[in-house]
Design a protein around this motif. Structure first.
Motif, short mmCIF file in Angstrom:
data_model
loop_
_atom_site.label_atom_id
_atom_site.label_comp_id
_atom_site.label_asym_id
_atom_site.label_seq_id
_atom_site.Cartn_x
_atom_site.Cartn_y
_atom_site.Cartn_z
N ASN A 67 0.83 -1.21 0.00
CA ASN A 67 0.00 0.00 0.00
C ASN A 67 0.86 1.26 0.00
N ILE A 68 1.92 1.24 0.78
CA ILE A 68 2.84 2.39 0.81
C ILE A 68 3.52 2.53 -0.55
N GLN A 69 3.97 1.42 -1.11
CA GLN A 69 4.62 1.48 -2.43
C GLN A 69 3.67 1.99 -3.49
N ALA A 70 2.40 1.61 -3.42
CA ALA A 70 1.40 2.09 -4.39
C ALA A 70 1.23 3.61 -4.29
N VAL A 71 1.21 4.14 -3.07
CA VAL A 71 1.10 5.59 -2.87
C VAL A 71 2.33 6.28 -3.46
#
Length: 165
Positions: A7-11
């Motif tokens: 999720n952090i990488q997607a952001v």
């Protein structure tokens, strides 16, 4: 303490900062996610914090500190821009500051991270690190100021970012 979940990488990827280092203590970030009135996950708060840094939003409310956007607008030549840059050019200059600095990182300030000497600087106006998602944005190669982005854990106040030098 560096974190990169999907999720952090997607952001980070969506914002164009896929290589930005994120520093967050898992226990402390879980405590913020579990805050009684909490509205955000770490990834959501990170997105709001980075958007506040990159956008033409206000700096610290009622305190008069400028946003990063205001800093670049007041001295565009220092950031490789012409005399009257567009909002998009300023946003891109700020994005490049983070993307081009291999030491750039965004640090979730919590009791665990502020115990480390290099992350000890909490916000100038004392925003609580237990009632807010308080991020410190660090880009030593090109951003000499202390820079914070504050996201109200309850979602009642819009996210904002300000600097202090």
């Amino acid at each position: 303490m560096k974190q990169k979940n999907s999720n952090i990488q997607a952001v980070l990827t969506a914002i164009g900062l896929s290589n930005l280092h994120v520093v967050a203590d898992p226990t402390d970030s879980a405590a913020l996610e579990g805050h009684a009135d909490g509205q955000y996950t770490l990834a959501e708060a990170l997105r709001l914090a980075l958007e506040a840094f990159l956008s033409n939003s206000s700096g610290s409310p009622d305190q008069g500190h400028d946003s990063a956007f205001d800093v670049v607008r007041s001295s565009p030549d220092s950031f490789g821009l012409g005399a009257t840059p567009s909002d998009a050019e300023i946003t891109e200059a700020l994005r490049r500051i983070l993307a081009d600095d291999p030491q750039a990182e965004i640090v979730l300030l919590t009791p665990a991270t502020t115990a480390e000497n290099k992350y000890r600087f909490t916000p100038e106006y004392g925003e609580s690190i237990t009632d807010n998602w308080v991020f410190r944005i660090i880009a030593p190669a090109s951003w000499p100021m202390l820079q914070w982005a504050i996201v109200d854990v309850r979602g009642q106040t819009p996210a904002y970012s300000y600097s202090f030098d």
